[in-house]
Design a protein around this motif. Sequence first.
Motif, short mmCIF file in Angstrom:
data_model
loop_
_atom_site.label_atom_id
_atom_site.label_comp_id
_atom_site.label_asym_id
_atom_site.label_seq_id
_atom_site.Cartn_x
_atom_site.Cartn_y
_atom_site.Cartn_z
N ALA A 2 42.39 -57.05 -17.05
CA ALA A 2 41.58 -56.11 -17.87
C ALA A 2 42.21 -55.91 -19.25
N MET A 7 41.74 -50.11 -20.02
CA MET A 7 42.30 -49.39 -19.05
C MET A 7 42.61 -47.92 -19.27
N ALA A 10 39.54 -45.87 -19.76
CA ALA A 10 39.00 -45.73 -18.28
C ALA A 10 39.69 -44.72 -17.76
N SER A 11 41.11 -44.63 -17.70
CA SER A 11 41.89 -43.66 -17.08
C SER A 11 41.95 -42.16 -17.64
N GLU A 16 39.84 -40.61 -11.43
CA GLU A 16 39.45 -41.06 -10.17
C GLU A 16 38.93 -42.40 -9.80
N THR A 17 37.75 -42.61 -10.77
CA THR A 17 37.13 -43.73 -10.62
C THR A 17 38.28 -45.03 -10.91
N ALA A 18 38.91 -45.01 -12.14
CA ALA A 18 39.96 -45.80 -12.59
C ALA A 18 40.83 -46.02 -11.26
N ARG A 19 41.34 -45.22 -10.72
CA ARG A 19 42.10 -45.43 -9.55
C ARG A 19 41.55 -46.44 -8.40
N ALA A 20 40.16 -45.95 -8.39
CA ALA A 20 39.36 -46.44 -7.27
C ALA A 20 39.02 -47.98 -7.37
N VAL A 21 39.17 -48.63 -8.80
CA VAL A 21 39.14 -49.72 -9.20
C VAL A 21 40.24 -50.53 -9.27
N GLY A 22 41.48 -49.86 -9.01
CA GLY A 22 42.90 -50.67 -8.93
C GLY A 22 43.60 -50.32 -9.90
N ILE A 23 43.33 -49.55 -10.92
CA ILE A 23 44.30 -48.97 -12.18
C ILE A 23 45.52 -48.07 -11.46
#
Length: 125
Positions: A2, A7, A10-11, A16-23
Amino acid sequence: GADAGAMVRASVDDEETARAVGINVSLLFTLVFALGAFLAALGGVMGGPIVGIYPGADFEVLLLGFVVVIVDGLGSLKGALVGGLIVGLLDIFGKVFFPELALFTIFAPMALILALRPAGLFGRE
């Protein structure tokens, strides 16, 4: 992979969503802070011998930075470049041609821009 800018955005927007997609948000924020600290140190090392330091230098730089932000508006890199050039040129020309009105040559255009475009030249209305 990405885009690094995407990134970071998004963070910041939704950690929370950024952590969920692997960041790895903690590592990303640490790297961004380290990059900012490095750039600030580089600017200080490069500008220190040219500009020098004296009591009141902080206020002078803060004042010019404040004017640049008001002139260009927030959220625009192009606006920051153009605003910095405008303010820098007005400051130098004002000091050369009208030494007794040096601050006026910066603040008069700033007041005019605030009156005509409160969001700045490149700011979002």
